[in-house]
Design a protein around this motif. Sequence first.
Motif, PDB file in Angstrom:
ATOM      1  N   LYS A 176       0.842  -1.186   0.000  1.00 50.97           N
ATOM      2  CA  LYS A 176       0.000   0.000   0.000  1.00 50.97           C
ATOM      3  C   LYS A 176       0.881   1.241   0.000  1.00 50.97           C
ATOM      4  O   LYS A 176       2.084   1.182   0.257  1.00 50.97           O
ATOM      5  N   ALA A 177       0.252   2.370  -0.303  1.00 55.88           N
ATOM      6  CA  ALA A 177       0.997   3.610  -0.543  1.00 55.88           C
ATOM      7  C   ALA A 177       1.349   4.327   0.752  1.00 55.88           C
ATOM      8  O   ALA A 177       0.948   5.462   0.998  1.00 55.88           O
ATOM      9  N   VAL A 178       2.092   3.658   1.618  1.00 60.79           N
ATOM     10  CA  VAL A 178       2.686   4.291   2.789  1.00 60.79           C
ATOM     11  C   VAL A 178       4.166   3.963   2.773  1.00 60.79           C
ATOM     12  O   VAL A 178       4.588   2.939   2.223  1.00 60.79           O
ATOM     13  N   LEU A 179       4.951   4.856   3.355  1.00 58.83           N
ATOM     14  CA  LEU A 179       6.398   4.771   3.199  1.00 58.83           C
ATOM     15  C   LEU A 179       7.034   3.680   4.037  1.00 58.83           C
ATOM     16  O   LEU A 179       8.040   3.079   3.634  1.00 58.83           O
ATOM     17  N   GLU A 180       6.484   3.386   5.210  1.00 55.38           N
ATOM     18  CA  GLU A 180       7.170   2.479   6.124  1.00 55.38           C
ATOM     19  C   GLU A 180       6.189   1.712   6.972  1.00 55.38           C
ATOM     20  O   GLU A 180       5.003   2.052   7.073  1.00 55.38           O
ATOM     21  N   GLY A 181       6.694   0.657   7.619  1.00 52.55           N
ATOM     22  CA  GLY A 181       5.890  -0.127   8.543  1.00 52.55           C
ATOM     23  C   GLY A 181       6.183   0.252   9.983  1.00 52.55           C
ATOM     24  O   GLY A 181       6.920   1.201  10.260  1.00 52.55           O
ATOM     25  N   GLU A 182       5.638  -0.512  10.907  1.00 50.95           N
ATOM     26  CA  GLU A 182       5.764  -0.185  12.324  1.00 50.95           C
ATOM     27  C   GLU A 182       7.049  -0.728  12.944  1.00 50.95           C
ATOM     28  O   GLU A 182       7.591  -0.137  13.872  1.00 50.95           O
ATOM     29  N   GLN A 183       7.554  -1.865  12.442  1.00 56.32           N
ATOM     30  CA  GLN A 183       8.688  -2.520  13.100  1.00 56.32           C
ATOM     31  C   GLN A 183      10.018  -2.016  12.564  1.00 56.32           C
ATOM     32  O   GLN A 183      10.244  -2.008  11.349  1.00 56.32           O
ATOM     33  N   GLU A 184      10.921  -1.622  13.459  1.00 56.78           N
ATOM     34  CA  GLU A 184      12.242  -1.110  13.094  1.00 56.78           C
ATOM     35  C   GLU A 184      13.307  -1.963  13.796  1.00 56.78           C
ATOM     36  O   GLU A 184      13.229  -2.204  15.006  1.00 56.78           O
ATOM     37  N   LEU A 204      17.798  12.520  16.465  1.00 57.63           N
ATOM     38  CA  LEU A 204      16.800  11.993  15.546  1.00 57.63           C
ATOM     39  C   LEU A 204      16.895  10.473  15.494  1.00 57.63           C
ATOM     40  O   LEU A 204      17.917   9.911  15.088  1.00 57.63           O
ATOM     41  N   ARG A 205      15.838   9.804  15.926  1.00 54.32           N
ATOM     42  CA  ARG A 205      15.773   8.350  15.843  1.00 54.32           C
ATOM     43  C   ARG A 205      15.238   7.959  14.464  1.00 54.32           C
ATOM     44  O   ARG A 205      14.648   8.792  13.759  1.00 54.32           O
ATOM     45  N   PRO A 206      15.425   6.686  14.031  1.00 57.90           N
ATOM     46  CA  PRO A 206      15.050   6.313  12.667  1.00 57.90           C
ATOM     47  C   PRO A 206      13.616   6.641  12.273  1.00 57.90           C
ATOM     48  O   PRO A 206      13.372   7.070  11.151  1.00 57.90           O
ATOM     49  N   GLN A 207      12.652   6.465  13.162  1.00 47.27           N
ATOM     50  CA  GLN A 207      11.260   6.700  12.794  1.00 47.27           C
ATOM     51  C   GLN A 207      10.756   8.092  13.191  1.00 47.27           C
ATOM     52  O   GLN A 207       9.561   8.366  13.121  1.00 47.27           O
ATOM     53  N   SER A 208      11.668   8.976  13.563  1.00 52.02           N
ATOM     54  CA  SER A 208      11.287  10.337  13.931  1.00 52.02           C
ATOM     55  C   SER A 208      11.268  11.244  12.694  1.00 52.02           C
ATOM     56  O   SER A 208      12.104  11.118  11.806  1.00 52.02           O
ATOM     57  N   PHE A 209      10.335  12.186  12.680  1.00 49.73           N
ATOM     58  CA  PHE A 209      10.246  13.142  11.569  1.00 49.73           C
ATOM     59  C   PHE A 209      11.108  14.367  11.854  1.00 49.73           C
ATOM     60  O   PHE A 209      11.177  14.845  12.987  1.00 49.73           O
ATOM     61  N   PHE A 210      11.767  14.869  10.804  1.00 46.60           N
ATOM     62  CA  PHE A 210      12.463  16.145  10.896  1.00 46.60           C
ATOM     63  C   PHE A 210      12.270  16.879   9.578  1.00 46.60           C
ATOM     64  O   PHE A 210      12.139  16.277   8.520  1.00 46.60           O
ATOM     65  N   GLN A 211      12.266  18.209   9.651  1.00 40.93           N
ATOM     66  CA  GLN A 211      12.064  19.015   8.454  1.00 40.93           C
ATOM     67  C   GLN A 211      13.104  18.700   7.389  1.00 40.93           C
ATOM     68  O   GLN A 211      14.262  18.412   7.678  1.00 40.93           O
ATOM     69  N   THR A 212      12.697  18.815   6.128  1.00 39.85           N
ATOM     70  CA  THR A 212      13.538  18.443   4.988  1.00 39.85           C
ATOM     71  C   THR A 212      14.695  19.401   4.753  1.00 39.85           C
ATOM     72  O   THR A 212      15.746  19.001   4.243  1.00 39.85           O
ATOM     73  N   ASN A 213      14.515  20.659   5.100  1.00 44.10           N
ATOM     74  CA  ASN A 213      15.478  21.716   4.788  1.00 44.10           C
ATOM     75  C   ASN A 213      16.073  22.214   6.108  1.00 44.10           C
ATOM     76  O   ASN A 213      15.423  22.955   6.852  1.00 44.10           O
ATOM     77  N   THR A 214      17.315  21.828   6.405  1.00 41.41           N
ATOM     78  CA  THR A 214      17.901  22.132   7.709  1.00 41.41           C
ATOM     79  C   THR A 214      18.009  23.628   7.961  1.00 41.41           C
ATOM     80  O   THR A 214      17.699  24.110   9.061  1.00 41.41           O
TER      81      THR A 214
END
Length: 377
Positions: A176-184, A204-214
């Motif tokens: 399905k059209a989602v980028l990732e699953g729950e298990q890391e 920043l942890r792997p499943q954490s969001f951060f802005q694209t432009n630092t």
Amino acid sequence: MQCSYFDAGVCRSCTLLAVPYDEQLAGKERHCHELLAAYPDLEWLPAVASREGGYRNKVKMVVGGTVEHPRLGILDADGHGVDLQRCGLSGPGLQAALPALAAFITRARLTPYDVPARRGELKYLLLTESPDAELMLRFVLRTDESVPRIRKHLPALLAELPQLQVVSVNLHPQHKAVLEGEQELLLTERSTLTMRINDIALHLRPQSFFQTNTEIAAALYRQGRAWVEELAPASVWDLYSGVGGFALHSAAPARDVVGIETSREAVASAVLSSRQAGLDARFVAGDATAFALTTAAPELVIVNPPRRGIGPDLCAWLDASDVRHVVYSSCKAESLARDLAAMPSLVPRRARVLDMFPQTHHYEVMVLLERDAARAA
């Protein structure tokens, strides 16, 4: 900015690439002014421009092609991979690492996921670069079948790319059209990438969001901090707090700062950042609206919601609350305008466009709202 992919018609994601950058920024300002035309007394601060290219701190590469000849980029109309390793929006450190990752796919025998056929293993490579030029890599896989091979060949990759500090596998079994699953699955000793923004180190942890432009994210947090320091509230909420950028930039002695975020990974990142920086800010995993409806109001609320906005329930609560000021950071001005209209007791006083996404129609806008004294009386 010149782009061979755009010129060849291979990728048209940068819809404004043919428009001179000054015109792009002016058009975004004009668009935002039109959407907020209902507030003629709104003070507009100068827009914050970005670098035209090389500004992205992360890439989300669909993996197509074959094991022997992987393609890292996007999918075409037929669902097949288009290679975009030299995309001019990506930071130079990201571009430099991609050939080694393509070679790793071949070496570890990672079969690219064939979307039309619904078979294969490797769906995406997610690569993030910190201001210190360190990298975090995530393999998004359909199953854990190829994890042993990734582990086997990972030491050679880490030797080839010493800037690669955090590596993980995300398992995403659904089609399905989602980028990732729950298990890391974390594959390295280090679990966080340090994003040094202004004078604060955000983890920043792997499943954490951060802005694209630092660079624009740093400007966003500086603007939020400036407004908070000017108003000097005793209490602040950062709703949709992510990894804690606004909350940590707002922290000060004798100020009660609380961040609310649904992602437990992001909350864990924010707690670590707060502790290591010695800042007095608390973070809670939960729904922003549910928290607001059941907790005594602070003096100032920061909201940084997803594109859909904060929604009618939170708007209604803010409008009827004792909150004196709201700092609203929006990545979609249309939902911002709708939310502002639903909070007539809070009057927009200042606004600023920040160009988070050059070469596209998207941008960030921040608005400072103040409770209407007449309505409050």
